[in-house]
Design an enzyme around this catalytic site. Sequence first.
Site, short mmCIF file in Angstrom:
data_model
loop_
_atom_site.label_atom_id
_atom_site.label_comp_id
_atom_site.label_asym_id
_atom_site.label_seq_id
_atom_site.Cartn_x
_atom_site.Cartn_y
_atom_site.Cartn_z
N ARG A 37 43.27 -57.64 60.02
CA ARG A 37 44.10 -56.46 60.20
C ARG A 37 45.56 -56.87 60.11
NH1 ARG A 37 40.11 -54.33 59.21
NH2 ARG A 37 38.97 -52.67 60.30
N GLU A 45 49.03 -48.61 53.84
CA GLU A 45 48.10 -48.68 52.72
C GLU A 45 47.85 -47.29 52.15
OE1 GLU A 45 44.51 -50.76 53.66
OE2 GLU A 45 45.55 -52.54 54.39
N HIS A 92 43.42 -54.66 49.76
CA HIS A 92 42.37 -54.42 50.76
C HIS A 92 40.99 -54.36 50.10
CE1 HIS A 92 41.68 -52.64 55.03
NE2 HIS A 92 40.72 -53.48 54.68
#
Length: 319
Positions: A238, A267, A286
């Site tokens: 994270r 994001e 990601h």
Amino acid sequence: MKLRCAVLDDYQSVAGTAADWSPVADDIDVVGFADHCATEDELVSRLSEFEIVVTLRERVPFPATLIERLPRLRLLVASGMRNTSIDYAAAERHGVTVCGTASTATPPVELTWALLLGLARGIVTEANALREGGPWQSTVGADLHGRRLGILGLGKIGGRVAAVGRAFGMDVVAWSRNLTPERAEEAGAGFLASKEELLETSDFVSVHLVLSDRTRGLLGAKELGLMRPGSYLVNTSRAAIVDQDALLDVLRRGAIAGAGVDVFDVEPLPAGHPMRSAPRLLATPHLGYVSQANYAAYYGDAVQDIRAYLDGEPVRRLG
């Protein structure tokens, strides 16, 4: 009349083919969205006509304010069995059932090593040079064998990362607040009593902690300053665990050799975000969970969740 189901953040437009939706085809119309809604108002505009929403990971928060503005929403399916971005109490108040899906730790483990190896051997730099007619060899790779791999968090993912490190002949050590010497030994890792010792002595540091109040900002300027100039940091966990400004600072100054990052404070990353152009950074959008097997599990279970809800017997409930 059929219910409407929205699939959010279907960037590759594969949700419809990653699983068999025929068990619910007579009851729902599925609409996939390949772009991301950045604001609550955008989400309300997009989702106001949908009774069912399928969302990936924790990318789209569902706070009380959003749930209150979606009166038609009845079922929210989130990939995985843990999601901290949903207000479960608000969902219950408004009659929204929340369900999860299976997931596997394998894809993030594999991406961790893709980033680590890419950094160590200068893969992107060398591949781009070869393709673009640049110099024939310009980097000298960092060896893994005999080097120390420090793992922050030795759970399902961290434990598997440790096993690969041992296969490369690395000296694997680990730390987390709850880690015991016995658990570290079971995972084949050396136990370190402090994260400071891990940062000071490791050639490669990989983050595999759950984000919580205790881990948020765990690696700030002080902690990153303990790392060796020739060391590398990898974060596929994270973004908030590592202070983004502090990381950008050490990369720009060359205080560490490089970083591999798959998670970000915002994001998708906006155009012009400093993480898009930082030196010594190998970054991916990601991709940790993005694999054929994981998508099959996510969307396959989403179909099961929807069918079970329609039959009045919800499964894999969260909250």
